[in-house]
Design an enzyme around this catalytic site. Sequence first.
Site, PDB file in Angstrom:
ATOM      1  N   THR A 100     -17.142  12.799 -21.962  1.00 51.24           N
ATOM      2  CA  THR A 100     -16.357  13.896 -22.530  1.00 51.24           C
ATOM      3  C   THR A 100     -17.189  14.760 -23.468  1.00 51.24           C
ATOM      4  O   THR A 100     -18.361  14.479 -23.720  1.00 51.24           O
ATOM      5  CB  THR A 100     -15.165  13.324 -23.332  1.00 51.24           C
ATOM      6  OG1 THR A 100     -15.676  12.704 -24.526  1.00 51.24           O
ATOM      7  CG2 THR A 100     -14.371  12.341 -22.497  1.00 51.24           C
ATOM      8  N   HIS A 133     -17.057  14.825 -26.454  1.00 47.32           N
ATOM      9  CA  HIS A 133     -17.259  14.184 -27.760  1.00 47.32           C
ATOM     10  C   HIS A 133     -18.740  14.072 -28.118  1.00 47.32           C
ATOM     11  O   HIS A 133     -19.105  14.110 -29.307  1.00 47.32           O
ATOM     12  CB  HIS A 133     -16.607  12.793 -27.753  1.00 47.32           C
ATOM     13  CG  HIS A 133     -16.376  12.282 -29.139  1.00 47.32           C
ATOM     14  ND1 HIS A 133     -16.669  10.994 -29.503  1.00 47.32           N
ATOM     15  CD2 HIS A 133     -15.881  12.866 -30.238  1.00 47.32           C
ATOM     16  CE1 HIS A 133     -16.375  10.814 -30.774  1.00 47.32           C
ATOM     17  NE2 HIS A 133     -15.883  11.940 -31.243  1.00 47.32           N
ATOM     18  N   PHE A 149     -23.950   2.001 -34.041  1.00 45.92           N
ATOM     19  CA  PHE A 149     -23.167   2.086 -32.809  1.00 45.92           C
ATOM     20  C   PHE A 149     -23.813   1.275 -31.693  1.00 45.92           C
ATOM     21  O   PHE A 149     -23.135   0.730 -30.836  1.00 45.92           O
ATOM     22  CB  PHE A 149     -23.045   3.556 -32.385  1.00 45.92           C
ATOM     23  CG  PHE A 149     -21.750   3.887 -31.715  1.00 45.92           C
ATOM     24  CD1 PHE A 149     -21.703   4.033 -30.342  1.00 45.92           C
ATOM     25  CD2 PHE A 149     -20.589   4.023 -32.439  1.00 45.92           C
ATOM     26  CE1 PHE A 149     -20.511   4.335 -29.698  1.00 45.92           C
ATOM     27  CE2 PHE A 149     -19.390   4.331 -31.820  1.00 45.92           C
ATOM     28  CZ  PHE A 149     -19.357   4.481 -30.443  1.00 45.92           C
ATOM     29  N   VAL A 203     -27.790   6.449 -33.005  1.00 46.68           N
ATOM     30  CA  VAL A 203     -28.010   6.764 -31.585  1.00 46.68           C
ATOM     31  C   VAL A 203     -26.712   7.313 -31.014  1.00 46.68           C
ATOM     32  O   VAL A 203     -25.666   6.654 -31.131  1.00 46.68           O
ATOM     33  CB  VAL A 203     -28.424   5.513 -30.785  1.00 46.68           C
ATOM     34  CG1 VAL A 203     -28.646   5.880 -29.312  1.00 46.68           C
ATOM     35  CG2 VAL A 203     -29.685   4.894 -31.376  1.00 46.68           C
ATOM     36  N   GLU A 210     -20.137   9.569 -39.667  1.00 43.31           N
ATOM     37  CA  GLU A 210     -19.960   9.064 -41.038  1.00 43.31           C
ATOM     38  C   GLU A 210     -21.240   9.141 -41.870  1.00 43.31           C
ATOM     39  O   GLU A 210     -21.212   8.956 -43.087  1.00 43.31           O
ATOM     40  CB  GLU A 210     -19.464   7.620 -41.010  1.00 43.31           C
ATOM     41  CG  GLU A 210     -17.980   7.481 -40.665  1.00 43.31           C
ATOM     42  CD  GLU A 210     -17.687   7.762 -39.210  1.00 43.31           C
ATOM     43  OE1 GLU A 210     -18.380   7.194 -38.344  1.00 43.31           O
ATOM     44  OE2 GLU A 210     -16.779   8.574 -38.943  1.00 43.31           O
ATOM     45  N   ASN A 226     -33.886  13.060 -40.459  1.00 42.66           N
ATOM     46  CA  ASN A 226     -32.857  12.818 -39.454  1.00 42.66           C
ATOM     47  C   ASN A 226     -33.420  12.024 -38.274  1.00 42.66           C
ATOM     48  O   ASN A 226     -34.133  12.561 -37.442  1.00 42.66           O
ATOM     49  CB  ASN A 226     -32.273  14.148 -38.959  1.00 42.66           C
ATOM     50  CG  ASN A 226     -31.077  13.937 -38.050  1.00 42.66           C
ATOM     51  OD1 ASN A 226     -30.840  12.824 -37.566  1.00 42.66           O
ATOM     52  ND2 ASN A 226     -30.315  14.987 -37.811  1.00 42.66           N
ATOM     53  N   ARG A 279     -37.549   6.175 -27.489  1.00 48.38           N
ATOM     54  CA  ARG A 279     -37.593   6.902 -28.775  1.00 48.38           C
ATOM     55  C   ARG A 279     -37.345   5.986 -29.970  1.00 48.38           C
ATOM     56  O   ARG A 279     -37.810   6.254 -31.063  1.00 48.38           O
ATOM     57  CB  ARG A 279     -36.613   8.070 -28.723  1.00 48.38           C
ATOM     58  CG  ARG A 279     -37.114   9.186 -27.829  1.00 48.38           C
ATOM     59  CD  ARG A 279     -36.009  10.044 -27.217  1.00 48.38           C
ATOM     60  NE  ARG A 279     -36.609  11.071 -26.342  1.00 48.38           N
ATOM     61  CZ  ARG A 279     -36.992  10.822 -25.097  1.00 48.38           C
ATOM     62  NH1 ARG A 279     -36.861   9.598 -24.576  1.00 48.38           N
ATOM     63  NH2 ARG A 279     -37.547  11.775 -24.355  1.00 48.38           N
TER      64      ARG A 279
HETATM   65  N1  LIG Z   1     -20.062   7.909 -29.326  1.00 54.40           N
HETATM   66  C1  LIG Z   1     -20.832   7.666 -30.446  1.00 54.40           C
HETATM   67  C2  LIG Z   1     -20.300   7.689 -31.723  1.00 54.40           C
HETATM   68  N2  LIG Z   1     -18.978   7.957 -31.886  1.00 54.40           N
HETATM   69  C3  LIG Z   1     -18.255   7.591 -33.108  1.00 54.40           C
HETATM   70  C4  LIG Z   1     -18.331   8.676 -34.166  1.00 54.40           C
HETATM   71  O1  LIG Z   1     -19.641   8.793 -34.718  1.00 54.40           O
HETATM   72  C5  LIG Z   1     -17.375   8.346 -35.322  1.00 54.40           C
HETATM   73  O2  LIG Z   1     -17.738   7.088 -35.867  1.00 54.40           O
HETATM   74  C6  LIG Z   1     -15.935   8.300 -34.848  1.00 54.40           C
HETATM   75  O3  LIG Z   1     -15.612   9.532 -34.221  1.00 54.40           O
HETATM   76  C7  LIG Z   1     -14.959   8.042 -36.005  1.00 54.40           C
HETATM   77  O4  LIG Z   1     -15.108   9.043 -36.982  1.00 54.40           O
HETATM   78  N3  LIG Z   1     -21.081   7.465 -32.805  1.00 54.40           N
HETATM   79  C8  LIG Z   1     -22.427   7.189 -32.654  1.00 54.40           C
HETATM   80  O5  LIG Z   1     -23.142   6.988 -33.663  1.00 54.40           O
HETATM   81  N4  LIG Z   1     -22.985   7.165 -31.407  1.00 54.40           N
HETATM   82  C9  LIG Z   1     -22.221   7.389 -30.288  1.00 54.40           C
HETATM   83  O6  LIG Z   1     -22.770   7.359 -29.146  1.00 54.40           O
HETATM   84  C1  LIG Z   2     -21.220  10.323 -27.812  1.00 59.78           C
HETATM   85  C2  LIG Z   2     -19.854   9.821 -27.585  1.00 59.78           C
HETATM   86  O1  LIG Z   2     -18.923  10.090 -28.323  1.00 59.78           O
HETATM   87  C3  LIG Z   2     -19.643   9.077 -26.327  1.00 59.78           C
HETATM   88  O2  LIG Z   2     -20.317   7.846 -26.410  1.00 59.78           O
HETATM   89  C4  LIG Z   2     -18.189   8.823 -26.096  1.00 59.78           C
HETATM   90  O3  LIG Z   2     -18.082   8.549 -24.729  1.00 59.78           O
HETATM   91  P1  LIG Z   2     -16.955   9.315 -23.868  1.00 59.78           P
HETATM   92  O4  LIG Z   2     -17.311  10.800 -23.961  1.00 59.78           O
HETATM   93  O5  LIG Z   2     -17.126   8.790 -22.461  1.00 59.78           O
HETATM   94  O6  LIG Z   2     -15.632   8.993 -24.486  1.00 59.78           O
END
Ligand SMILES: Nc1c(NC[C@H](O)[C@H](O)[C@H](O)CO)[nH]c(=O)[nH]c1=O
Ligand SMILES: CC(=O)[C@@H](O)COP(=O)(O)O
Length: 139
Positions: A72, A74, A11, A66, A44, A98, A112
């Site tokens: 949000t 998420h 990512f 990372v 994934e 991990n 880190r």
């Molecule tokens: N926001 C980050 C993500 N988001 C993507 C998810 O991991 C996943 O690929 C998506 O939801 C589709 O299934 N992934 C990271 O590794 N790091 C982030 O900051």
């Molecule tokens: C960790 C995440 O999913 C994040 O990067 C997504 O950003 P947002 O919460 O502003 O959509």
Amino acid sequence: MARILIVEARFYAHLNDMLVAGARAELEAHGHTVEVLTVPGALEIPGAISLAAEAELYDAYVAIGVVIRGETYHFEIVAGESARAIMALTMDGIAIGNGILTVENEEQALVRADPAQKDKGGEAAKAALALLSLQERFG
Ligand SMILES: Nc1c(NC[C@H](O)[C@H](O)[C@H](O)CO)[nH]c(=O)[nH]c1=O
Ligand SMILES: CC(=O)[C@@H](O)COP(=O)(O)O
């Protein structure tokens, strides 16, 4: 010599480069072979490790990624669910370290990821080897 698969969620490429370098250095210093598999994001990683474990081609795994908090909820899902699923796989007897960073900002991630600083990639590799050693002891 063990066969280790690094599964990286690419990512943030520049951060992953440091994490993978740290993990690879630790693994190769112990004479193990290393392959790298790339997936889109941290969510994934557990599925990729599960699929690879079914093929029985590797002895242990290192999860690299990372997750940086955004605006949000998420972040909680990505950080929490990837960690939970990886833990479930380890409880099934798969040796996984991990190395998925879950941080507030890029500054925290850089410190880190850097092998010359907190070297979380190398730390995750050590954890994978520790679990592999326990498998060999108790298996
Ligand atoms: N926001 C980050 C993500 N988001 C993507 C998810 O991991 C996943 O690929 C998506 O939801 C589709 O299934 N992934 C990271 O590794 N790091 C982030 O900051
Ligand atoms: C960790 C995440 O999913 C994040 O990067 C997504 O950003 P947002 O919460 O502003 O959509």
